[in-house]
Design an enzyme around this catalytic site. Structure first.
Site, PDB file in Angstrom:
ATOM      1  CG  ASN A   1      -1.980   1.124   1.105  1.00  0.00           C
ATOM      2  OD1 ASN A   1      -2.968   0.989   0.393  1.00  0.00           O
ATOM      3  ND2 ASN A   1      -1.750   2.235   1.808  1.00  0.00           N
ATOM      4  CG  ASP A   2       2.085   2.675   3.719  1.00  0.00           C
ATOM      5  OD1 ASP A   2       0.964   3.203   3.558  1.00  0.00           O
ATOM      6  OD2 ASP A   2       2.415   2.100   4.768  1.00  0.00           O
ATOM      7  CB  VAL A   3       5.959   0.660  -1.425  1.00  0.00           C
ATOM      8  CG1 VAL A   3       6.668   0.446  -0.101  1.00  0.00           C
ATOM      9  CG2 VAL A   3       5.133  -0.564  -1.815  1.00  0.00           C
TER      10      VAL A   3
ATOM     11  CG  PHE B   1       3.407  -0.378   9.117  1.00  0.00           C
ATOM     12  CD1 PHE B   1       2.690  -1.019  10.101  1.00  0.00           C
ATOM     13  CD2 PHE B   1       4.739  -0.071   9.377  1.00  0.00           C
ATOM     14  CE1 PHE B   1       3.257  -1.348  11.314  1.00  0.00           C
ATOM     15  CE2 PHE B   1       5.324  -0.396  10.593  1.00  0.00           C
ATOM     16  CZ  PHE B   1       4.574  -1.033  11.554  1.00  0.00           C
ATOM     17  CB  ALA B   2       2.268   5.135   6.357  1.00  0.00           C
TER      18      ALA B   2
END
Length: 457
Positions: A383-385, A423-424
């Site tokens: 997700n974040d990447v 995670f962020a």
């Protein structure tokens, strides 16, 4: 009396040091990592045997018993640990190394005849204690024993400053006069400093701090080498300290942040830990059969693996999917972000476990231009990447972080368990774009259904 001539001892230590250097070189690439690990283990074995043969050891039965107990604990843990828990294992083993160096230095205080040796003892005590306590906190955050969010309270910077000043004062007393109680104070203050250093770190920053603490442990071991007069400890500790520092800077760069921002960003609201609430914005969802049609008739597919793939243990299924698509003439490439998962190389090791060819793995700098020519980008548990907020939203916790340009593909498919953020803790607007389709469910189950449908085309 020692069984080994000093000349032979020095030669064997040199061989062990060369093994450590070759091990680090090997660990720099997935193709040679296994061999590098074995070379490093062989070097460590040479070093331990050389110590036994060249030193006048006392209490050998106790030493052998301690080695046996440690091995009995470490072997099953290392064999059974899941890939998702590897960062926690690294944190714990790293902390044990720092703590061991500190205890050895404390026991050597009575034999320190000069200020230089006492200074090395103080540095080992302080750095080793910081590494031990900090590693315990990072382990607890990643393991879910305590909140992974940044923990900040009023007066924390002042308290940290006072602890550091007190540690310096106690350390100076040890160097000048060498009282044992002052060394104990240095050890305790180092433990407190380690806790206070890591508490304000949260979210995706925790694995980066693990790498930093690993560098600290290396420095503590190098300092203990000066205390014991052991050149190999100095070399090994310096190698660990240098490699840990380089890795920390590389991880911070991959996150688009500075090391100081990671350590102290929470004081001004800069942690990467955010909300865990699911978005209620509408998205376009699909079935496994529809996703299989998209993949099966694509000429080029880029697969982006993430932590969700590791949690679901879906690496073998995604490897089978790659083989099934390639059998249909589809070009399949795995796009790897440097900090995908919880540590550098996490996805590389995960996919290597499933025998995905190294040639199929492409790093971010190489693969980003290829998204424009991809028919489908399949995002599995990441997700974040791939979140465009890193480029478009100033003030976002991940703003400035280089990302995989998934949005450039003609079609984007996300395999997600739910609409909860990564995670962020921030929403991903790419999920709501017209070319994006979501397939909800456990990553392994979803991949199994897609694989079955692809084979049936």
């Amino acid at each position: 009396m020692s069984l080994l001539d000093p000349t032979w001892s020095a030669l064997l230590y040199l061989v062990a040091a060369i093994c450590f250097i070759l091990a680090l070189k090997g660990l720099g690439s997935p193709k040679t990592a296994r061999r590098g690990n074995l070379i490093g283990a062989f070097g460590a074995l040479i070093a331990v045997v050389t110590v036994f043969l060249s030193s006048r050891l006392e209490n050998i039965p106790w030493i052998l018993a301690a080695i046996a107990v440690g091995s009995a604990i470490a072997w099953p843990i290392a064999r059974r640990v899941q890939m998702t828990q590897m960062p926690q294992l690294v944190a714990m083993l790293n902390g044990v190394g720092g703590g061991a160096a500190a205890l050895v230095a404390l026991l050597e205080l009575d034999h320190a005849a000069d200020w230089w040796t006492r200074l090395a003892i103080v540095l080992t005590l302080l750095i080793g204690a910081v590494s031990f306590a900090g590693s315990i906190i990072t382990f607890s955050k990643l393991q879910g024993i305590m909140s992974a969010k940044a923990i900040v309270f009023a007066g924390l910077p002042v308290l940290m400053g006072l602890v550091i000043l007190a540690g310096i004062a106690a350390g100076a007393w040890v160097v000048v006069d060498g009282p044992f109680w002052a060394a104990i104070a240095v050890l305790v203050l180092g433990l407190v400093a380690g806790v206070l250093l890591v508490l304000p770190v949260g979210g995706a920053d925790v694995p980066i701090v693990i790498s930093l603490l690993n560098a600290f442990t290396g420095l503590a071991v190098a300092a203990s080498g000066f205390v014991l007069g052991n050149v190999l400890l100095i070399i090994a500790g310096t190698l660990v300290g240098a490699s840990g520092t380089i890795l920390t800077r590389a991880m911070a760069s991959a996150m688009g942040r500075s090391v100081s921002g990671i350590l102290f960003g929470a004081f001004k609201g800069g942690s990467t830990a955010g909300s865990t609430e699911a978005s209620d914005r509408p998205v376009r969802s699909s079935s496994a059969e529809d996703v299989a049609v998209l993949l099966g008739y694509a000429q080029k597919v880029l697969i982006v693996p993430g932590y969700g793939l590791a949690v679901a243990q879906g690496q073998h299924t995604v490897a089978e999917l790659q083989q099934a698509l390639e059998a249909r003439g589809t070009e399949v490439v795995f796009a790897i972000h440097p900090v995908a998962g919880r540590m550098p190389g996490h996805m590389n090791v995960l996919l290597a476990e499933a025998n995905v060819p190294y040639e199929s793995l492409s790093e971010m700098s190489e693969v980003n231009p290829e998204f424009k020519t991809a028919d489908v980008a399949l995002v599995v548990g990441a997700n974040d990447v791939v979140n465009p907020a890193a480029k478009t939203t100033p003030g976002s916790p991940i703003y400035g972080m280089p990302i995989l340009e998934v949005g450039d593909a003609k079609q984007v498919v996300f395999l997600k368990r739910s609409m909860r953020p990564g995670f962020a803790g921030i929403e991903n607007d790419l999920l709501h774009e017209p070319q994006t389709t979501l397939l909800f469910g456990d990553a392994k189950d979803s991949l199994t259904k897609v694989l079955s449908a692809v084979k049936g085309l």
